[in-house]
Design an enzyme around this catalytic site. Sequence first.
Site, PDB file in Angstrom:
ATOM      1  N   GLU A  52       0.845  -1.201   0.000  1.00 46.63           N
ATOM      2  CA  GLU A  52       0.000   0.000   0.000  1.00 46.63           C
ATOM      3  C   GLU A  52       0.879   1.248   0.000  1.00 46.63           C
ATOM      4  O   GLU A  52       2.029   1.221   0.464  1.00 46.63           O
ATOM      5  CB  GLU A  52      -0.897  -0.019   1.258  1.00 46.63           C
ATOM      6  CG  GLU A  52      -1.834   1.175   1.340  1.00 46.63           C
ATOM      7  CD  GLU A  52      -2.961   0.976   2.357  1.00 46.63           C
ATOM      8  OE1 GLU A  52      -2.929   0.004   3.125  1.00 46.63           O
ATOM      9  OE2 GLU A  52      -3.885   1.821   2.362  1.00 46.63           O
ATOM     10  N   ASN A  70     -12.277  -1.615  -1.311  1.00 48.58           N
ATOM     11  CA  ASN A  70     -11.566  -2.194  -0.163  1.00 48.58           C
ATOM     12  C   ASN A  70     -12.276  -1.754   1.107  1.00 48.58           C
ATOM     13  O   ASN A  70     -12.601  -0.565   1.266  1.00 48.58           O
ATOM     14  CB  ASN A  70     -10.120  -1.685  -0.127  1.00 48.58           C
ATOM     15  CG  ASN A  70      -9.430  -2.011   1.195  1.00 48.58           C
ATOM     16  OD1 ASN A  70      -9.067  -3.163   1.439  1.00 48.58           O
ATOM     17  ND2 ASN A  70      -9.262  -1.011   2.060  1.00 48.58           N
ATOM     18  N   GLU A  71     -12.537  -2.690   1.991  1.00 48.61           N
ATOM     19  CA  GLU A  71     -13.201  -2.381   3.269  1.00 48.61           C
ATOM     20  C   GLU A  71     -14.342  -1.393   3.050  1.00 48.61           C
ATOM     21  O   GLU A  71     -14.395  -0.308   3.659  1.00 48.61           O
ATOM     22  CB  GLU A  71     -12.182  -1.906   4.322  1.00 48.61           C
ATOM     23  CG  GLU A  71     -11.174  -3.004   4.636  1.00 48.61           C
ATOM     24  CD  GLU A  71     -10.331  -2.807   5.898  1.00 48.61           C
ATOM     25  OE1 GLU A  71     -10.358  -1.721   6.489  1.00 48.61           O
ATOM     26  OE2 GLU A  71      -9.660  -3.775   6.290  1.00 48.61           O
ATOM     27  N   TYR A  81      -6.966  -9.206  11.217  1.00 47.94           N
ATOM     28  CA  TYR A  81      -5.669  -8.904  11.823  1.00 47.94           C
ATOM     29  C   TYR A  81      -5.611  -9.518  13.209  1.00 47.94           C
ATOM     30  O   TYR A  81      -6.620  -9.584  13.916  1.00 47.94           O
ATOM     31  CB  TYR A  81      -5.471  -7.389  11.930  1.00 47.94           C
ATOM     32  CG  TYR A  81      -5.153  -6.744  10.584  1.00 47.94           C
ATOM     33  CD1 TYR A  81      -3.860  -6.764  10.088  1.00 47.94           C
ATOM     34  CD2 TYR A  81      -6.150  -6.146   9.814  1.00 47.94           C
ATOM     35  CE1 TYR A  81      -3.557  -6.194   8.857  1.00 47.94           C
ATOM     36  CE2 TYR A  81      -5.849  -5.560   8.585  1.00 47.94           C
ATOM     37  CZ  TYR A  81      -4.543  -5.599   8.114  1.00 47.94           C
ATOM     38  OH  TYR A  81      -4.243  -5.035   6.896  1.00 47.94           O
ATOM     39  N   GLU A 139      -6.056  -9.396   3.465  1.00 49.15           N
ATOM     40  CA  GLU A 139      -5.260  -8.689   4.491  1.00 49.15           C
ATOM     41  C   GLU A 139      -5.250  -9.551   5.746  1.00 49.15           C
ATOM     42  O   GLU A 139      -6.315  -9.898   6.270  1.00 49.15           O
ATOM     43  CB  GLU A 139      -5.836  -7.301   4.808  1.00 49.15           C
ATOM     44  CG  GLU A 139      -5.635  -6.308   3.688  1.00 49.15           C
ATOM     45  CD  GLU A 139      -6.059  -4.884   4.035  1.00 49.15           C
ATOM     46  OE1 GLU A 139      -6.016  -4.504   5.222  1.00 49.15           O
ATOM     47  OE2 GLU A 139      -6.439  -4.161   3.096  1.00 49.15           O
ATOM     48  N   GLN A 193       2.074  -6.018   5.739  1.00 43.96           N
ATOM     49  CA  GLN A 193       2.311  -5.695   4.352  1.00 43.96           C
ATOM     50  C   GLN A 193       3.763  -6.003   4.014  1.00 43.96           C
ATOM     51  O   GLN A 193       4.543  -6.285   4.917  1.00 43.96           O
ATOM     52  CB  GLN A 193       2.004  -4.237   4.098  1.00 43.96           C
ATOM     53  CG  GLN A 193       0.540  -3.863   4.403  1.00 43.96           C
ATOM     54  CD  GLN A 193       0.134  -2.525   3.782  1.00 43.96           C
ATOM     55  OE1 GLN A 193       0.846  -1.918   3.007  1.00 43.96           O
ATOM     56  NE2 GLN A 193      -1.060  -2.057   4.176  1.00 43.96           N
TER      57      GLN A 193
HETATM   58  O1  AHR Z   1      -3.118  -2.645   6.184  1.00 42.18           O
HETATM   59  C1  AHR Z   1      -3.443  -1.422   6.753  1.00 42.18           C
HETATM   60  C2  AHR Z   1      -4.922  -1.063   6.599  1.00 42.18           C
HETATM   61  O2  AHR Z   1      -5.695  -2.002   7.269  1.00 42.18           O
HETATM   62  C3  AHR Z   1      -5.474  -1.118   5.195  1.00 42.18           C
HETATM   63  O3  AHR Z   1      -5.225   0.062   4.500  1.00 42.18           O
HETATM   64  C4  AHR Z   1      -6.929  -1.314   5.421  1.00 42.18           C
HETATM   65  O4  AHR Z   1      -7.562  -1.991   4.361  1.00 42.18           O
HETATM   66  C5  AHR Z   1      -6.996  -2.067   6.732  1.00 42.18           C
HETATM   67  O5  AHR Z   1      -7.899  -1.507   7.610  1.00 42.18           O
END
Ligand code: AHR
Length: 492
Positions: free
Chosen positions: A22, A170-171, A239, A294, A343
């Site tokens: 990103e 995205n999201e 995450y 992600e 990332q």
């Molecule tokens: O990876 C960091 C951020 O986490 C990304 O930009 C987003 O899609 C997610 O919330």
Amino acid sequence: MRAAPQPDAPTISRHIYGHFAEHLGRNIYGGFYVGEDSPIPNTQGVRNDIIEALRELKIPNLRWPGGCFADTYHWKDGIGPKEDRPSILNVWWGNVKEDNSFGTHEFLNMCELLGTEPYLSANVGSGTPQEFADWIKYTNHPAGTSPMPNLRAENGREKPWGVKYWGIGNEAWGCGGNMRPEYYADVYRQFATYASDWNNSDGIYKIASGASSSDYKWTEVLMKNIPKNLIDAIALHHYSVIDWGNKGPAKDFTEDHYFAIMREALRMDELVTKHVAIMDEHDPKKKVDLFVDEWGGWYEVEPGTNPGFLYQQNTMRDAMVAGATLNIFNNHADRVKMANLAQAVNVLQAVILTDEEKMLLTPTYHVMKMYADHHDATLIPLEFESPTYSYQGESLPAISASASRDSLGEVHVSLVNIDAHKPHTVRLDVSALNLQSLSGEILASEALQDHNTFDQPNRVTTRPFDGARLANGTISLELPPFSVVMLSARGK
Ligand code: AHR
């Protein structure tokens, strides 16, 4: 533990081992991209040491330009002569200047240098279907067919790149527009309609913005409301984070924090199982894939660094997160066809960290490299019950594992012991596989907090492992605490 090969077992897509770049912190600028005039050795402005390291990983795909950044990104700002490109503010990540010097040409040419498939994430939140369709034409259509490909040729690239993977937003439930799933499903249908012609003759593969962790309603509504001819995959983001207000340190963590992070990482199995169950209801033939585009550990930034840059160190704990998560994806290979660690460089659970001209490979990099043997290999299901890793009255399965057979007939077994204190013995019945000549590699260290630094870049690294024995159809070994082992064996 028993290896139970099945005739209809799925292939473990190499795309499960994908990455994410990103426009965030020092991922692109000061990470991948230093510019052609940099004294740091580079090719077309991309660091040679990063190209080499990622080629060694056999990096299968790279997602770009976001993340949250993607829904503010207007791709036309990033083409043409650099001096004419407008600067914008990167409002999601530190409000820093984005000069657009790294744009579509720079990214897609970099993918060619890396030998990896690009995965472009299109702007739905603040973009239009026209802008999206124009981007596809710009990257994929032959010159001479319409204004966009002609513009590409004028900008120095005659031949189309032929980008297959396109994320539509995205999201969308958050930074991608704060939409409700019903509304996003409609917006998705509109954007997807203009992605290609009726026959999808350019082979565009369309990915819907997916749920956050356990938001099962999101998956349910999308699977119900989007016609199957308009969608190829649905995404999922998860995450390993405990408390968004107090994420805890990346390297000086307690066992409390370690245990909690591992619980979150292992939860991926439940999340994938439940999202897949919903997908199965609406798509029993498994036409739509699941992309976990992600994932990874998310902690507080390193002290003294920009909070908007998400720069964190990477320890043996991250190796545990990576090893266990990748085993989960392998074992769900019938539906999970892509995943992207968040990332690649200098951001979150990175595989590479840089400091000016210095570069290091993290423990997570080493796990990814060990597991590369699973790329496009056939899954061998494993049956087992794990011993437990207990901490303050709670317990988690200590061992995670997955196995595959590659196109040359070699069998690979990846094993992780997340226990912070105890070794665990594994006995794997491989009598159904008829194996010989075992070899192994291990990633282990003295402390869970161990990590590589620019002064000691090889403190945590892999070494050969000769602690496994193959006798009477059984592989036996003792897995040290917080270790990852990859075993390989040829069939007779
Ligand atoms: O990876 C960091 C951020 O986490 C990304 O930009 C987003 O899609 C997610 O919330």
